[in-house]
Design an enzyme around this catalytic site. Structure first.
Site, PDB file in Angstrom:
ATOM      1  N   GLY A 239      30.215  18.897  -0.808  1.00 15.97           N
ATOM      2  CA  GLY A 239      29.433  18.300  -1.880  1.00 15.97           C
ATOM      3  C   GLY A 239      28.678  17.037  -1.550  1.00 15.97           C
ATOM      4  O   GLY A 239      27.858  16.579  -2.358  1.00 15.97           O
ATOM      5  N   GLU A 273      34.965  20.479   3.464  1.00 14.43           N
ATOM      6  CA  GLU A 273      34.131  21.694   3.466  1.00 14.43           C
ATOM      7  C   GLU A 273      32.648  21.348   3.321  1.00 14.43           C
ATOM      8  O   GLU A 273      31.983  21.811   2.393  1.00 14.43           O
ATOM      9  CB  GLU A 273      34.553  22.616   2.309  1.00 14.43           C
ATOM     10  CG  GLU A 273      36.005  23.055   2.340  1.00 14.43           C
ATOM     11  CD  GLU A 273      36.428  23.800   1.063  1.00 14.43           C
ATOM     12  OE1 GLU A 273      35.636  23.843   0.092  1.00 14.43           O
ATOM     13  OE2 GLU A 273      37.548  24.324   1.042  1.00 14.43           O
ATOM     14  N   GLY A 275      28.678  21.383   3.658  1.00 17.39           N
ATOM     15  CA  GLY A 275      27.631  22.356   3.979  1.00 17.39           C
ATOM     16  C   GLY A 275      26.312  21.623   4.144  1.00 17.39           C
ATOM     17  O   GLY A 275      25.836  21.378   5.253  1.00 17.39           O
ATOM     18  N   ARG A 312      15.123  27.182  -3.851  1.00 18.61           N
ATOM     19  CA  ARG A 312      15.667  25.976  -4.496  1.00 18.61           C
ATOM     20  C   ARG A 312      14.707  25.306  -5.486  1.00 18.61           C
ATOM     21  O   ARG A 312      15.129  24.934  -6.576  1.00 18.61           O
ATOM     22  CB  ARG A 312      16.150  24.958  -3.449  1.00 18.61           C
ATOM     23  CG  ARG A 312      17.292  25.495  -2.588  1.00 18.61           C
ATOM     24  CD  ARG A 312      17.874  24.444  -1.650  1.00 18.61           C
ATOM     25  NE  ARG A 312      18.569  23.428  -2.406  1.00 18.61           N
ATOM     26  CZ  ARG A 312      18.097  22.228  -2.677  1.00 18.61           C
ATOM     27  NH1 ARG A 312      16.933  21.842  -2.209  1.00 18.61           N
ATOM     28  NH2 ARG A 312      18.785  21.395  -3.411  1.00 18.61           N
ATOM     29  N   CYS A 342       4.667  37.110  -7.495  1.00 21.24           N
ATOM     30  CA  CYS A 342       4.116  37.299  -8.834  1.00 21.24           C
ATOM     31  C   CYS A 342       5.030  36.707  -9.904  1.00 21.24           C
ATOM     32  O   CYS A 342       5.600  37.432 -10.726  1.00 21.24           O
ATOM     33  CB  CYS A 342       3.878  38.779  -9.089  1.00 21.24           C
ATOM     34  SG  CYS A 342       2.864  39.484  -7.787  1.00 21.24           S
ATOM     35  N   GLU A 343       5.216  35.396  -9.859  1.00 20.20           N
ATOM     36  CA  GLU A 343       6.027  34.663 -10.840  1.00 20.20           C
ATOM     37  C   GLU A 343       5.416  33.271 -10.918  1.00 20.20           C
ATOM     38  O   GLU A 343       5.091  32.686  -9.877  1.00 20.20           O
ATOM     39  CB  GLU A 343       7.476  34.468 -10.354  1.00 20.20           C
ATOM     40  CG  GLU A 343       8.253  35.702 -10.016  1.00 20.20           C
ATOM     41  CD  GLU A 343       9.019  36.274 -11.195  1.00 20.20           C
ATOM     42  OE1 GLU A 343       9.136  35.587 -12.241  1.00 20.20           O
ATOM     43  OE2 GLU A 343       9.482  37.416 -11.065  1.00 20.20           O
ATOM     44  N   TYR A 371      21.048  26.156   2.028  1.00 20.25           N
ATOM     45  CA  TYR A 371      20.689  27.026   0.903  1.00 20.25           C
ATOM     46  C   TYR A 371      19.209  27.407   0.974  1.00 20.25           C
ATOM     47  O   TYR A 371      18.540  27.569  -0.031  1.00 20.25           O
ATOM     48  CB  TYR A 371      21.050  26.344  -0.436  1.00 20.25           C
ATOM     49  CG  TYR A 371      22.485  25.875  -0.432  1.00 20.25           C
ATOM     50  CD1 TYR A 371      23.517  26.789  -0.597  1.00 20.25           C
ATOM     51  CD2 TYR A 371      22.813  24.544  -0.177  1.00 20.25           C
ATOM     52  CE1 TYR A 371      24.839  26.380  -0.521  1.00 20.25           C
ATOM     53  CE2 TYR A 371      24.134  24.126  -0.106  1.00 20.25           C
ATOM     54  CZ  TYR A 371      25.139  25.051  -0.277  1.00 20.25           C
ATOM     55  OH  TYR A 371      26.446  24.642  -0.200  1.00 20.25           O
TER      56      TYR A 371
END
Ligand SMILES: *Cc1c(COP(=O)(O)O)cnc(C)c1O
Length: 417
Positions: A239, A273, A275, A312, A342-343, A371
């Site tokens: 985190g 942990e 990341g 993200r 197409c968004e 990510y």
């Protein structure tokens, strides 16, 4: 600190101009710096060197085999959240006794595979999972080492979608139920209760929430010791945040100091942990401008990288800096950097001041290592981008660009009569 910088007006990864990588492998492409990965792992892990600890890199942040292998070679373990990640970790050469398995929805098959592999510890998230795990291990004639993931009800002060340690989140066992579940688990035949675990959320930019979480875990640890449980591992999850824009997260050394102060005398191995803090600033997404477009109220740079490559910004409204690959003296303009999908949520950056761009120009979307590729998809039937690892002057393709064959692998047209 990372290894993306301008040399003679050209943005480079270590000694390699990104322009050259674009010529070699095309765009969009993820480009990782070996030196940054090594530096970030060593800065983090080294901050805990005077303490019995294990740094378990969070595979979901970036799951490429070459990167897992590199981290494992420096002594990292991993935190996994699926059978697929177990497969990757073992294939990458991570020793099973350095793997912890988190996740709120483990299946029986995933549990069996991990018990068989002999992983270090399961971070168990519910009373039903306790029972399933005990039965599965017993059937295999083994004992599974477990920690209970505690929901400490601490506000990590981050984006709601990446907060996980609040009472209202789906994760972990409420701290007030913990003692009862610990004692129950300790009485089950397939389990060996060895740890306490929590994970508060992601992109946390102050030490306060970690300290609050650890204080609650310590109280629980004392409580469990009194009840005769031999807790050997304290897992603080991941985190720790990074700088994407103007955030000023604590340095790993400061984070470590805050944790260490509260760990003295516990006689446990600390598990971490991380990341994002290891890989986030170790990669960029390299894209090319296809068109420059004047809308009615906004100007757009339409690039060949989109939300399927880096989700993200669309998913969390995240900020990624965008740098031109070649410095120019063209005047700045304010633009939205968007993809071909197409968004309307398909954007990489909004309302940025960038030097006026032309079709064919290359842009680097910064801080894309965590990510980034691991959340990418084939939406709009786009082939996923290659991943490139740069070390010094050398370019290594650690995942080739997908082919059209890759896109339809496994699909079949049935004979419908
Ligand atoms: C996602 C996750 C991590 C890693 O979080 P970062 O913010 O990337 O450090 C660690 N542990 C668990 C259980 C996670 O779900």
């Amino acid at each position: 600190m990372n290894h993306f910088s301008y040399i003679d007006g050209e943005l480079c990864c270590e000694n390699v101009p990104l322009r050259r990588i674009a010529q070699d492998v095309g765009t969009p492409a993820y480009i990782y710096s070996h030196a940054t990965l090594v530096r970030h792992f060593q800065a983090f892990d080294g901050s805990f060197k005077d303490l019995d600890h294990l740094t378990c890199f969070s595979v979901k942040a970036c799951s490429n085999l070459a990167i897992l292998n590199l981290l494992a070679s420096m002594g990292a373990g991993v935190d996994i959240v699926s059978g697929g990640e177990l497969h990757r970790a073992l294939l990458a050469g991570v020793p099973a006794d350095r793997i912890v398995f988190s996740g709120v929805g483990k299946t029986e098959e995933e549990i069996r595979d991990a018990v068989t592999a002999g992983i270090l510890m399961f971070n168990v998230e519910s009373h039903q999972e306790i029972d399933l795990l005990s039965r599965a291990a017993e059937n295999l004639g083994k004992k599974a080492r477990i920690a209970l993931r505690i929901n400490p009800d601490v506000d990590p002060k981050t984006h709601p979608y990446i907060s996980t340690g609040l009472r209202k989140n789906k994760f972990g066992i409420p701290i007030e139920d913990a003692e009862e579940q610990y004692l129950r688990a300790a009485g089950l035949p397939g389990l060996e209760v060895v740890g306490i675990d929590c994970h508060l959320g992601s992109q946390i930019t102050e030490v306060g929430p970690f300290v609050d979480g650890l204080n609650r875990l310590r109280n629980l640890l004392d409580q469990l010791k009194k009840r005769g449980l031999n807790i050997r591992y304290l897992d603080m999850g991941g985190g720790l945040g990074i700088t994407y824009d103007t955030e000023q997260p604590p340095e790993p050394i400061d984070y470590a100091r805050a944790l260490k102060e509260r760990l003295s005398g516990t006689d446990t191995t600390l598990i971490l942990e991380p990341g994002r803090v290891i890989v986030g600033n170790a990669a960029v997404l390299l894209v090319q401008v296809l068109f420059t477009k004047k809308g009615a109220t906004r100007n757009f740079l339409v690039t060949n990288g989109g939300m399927n490559d880096l989700v993200r910004p669309s998913l969390y409204g995240s900020y990624h800096a965008v740098w031109p690959v070649a410095k120019t003296d063209r005047p700045p303009t304010t633009v939205d950097v968007v993809g071909p999908i197409c968004e309307s949520s398909d954007f990489l950056a909004k309302e940025r001041s960038l030097p006026e761009a032309l079709p064919g120009d290359l842009l680097a979307v910064m801080s894309a290592g965590a990510y980034g590729f691991s959340m990418s998809s084939n939406y709009n039937s786009r082939r996923r981008a290659p991943e490139i690892l740069v070390k010094g002057d050398a370019i290594h393709v650690i995942r080739r660009r997908e082919t059209f064959e890759d896109l339809t692998r496994g699909e079949q047209i049935p004979d419908l009569g």
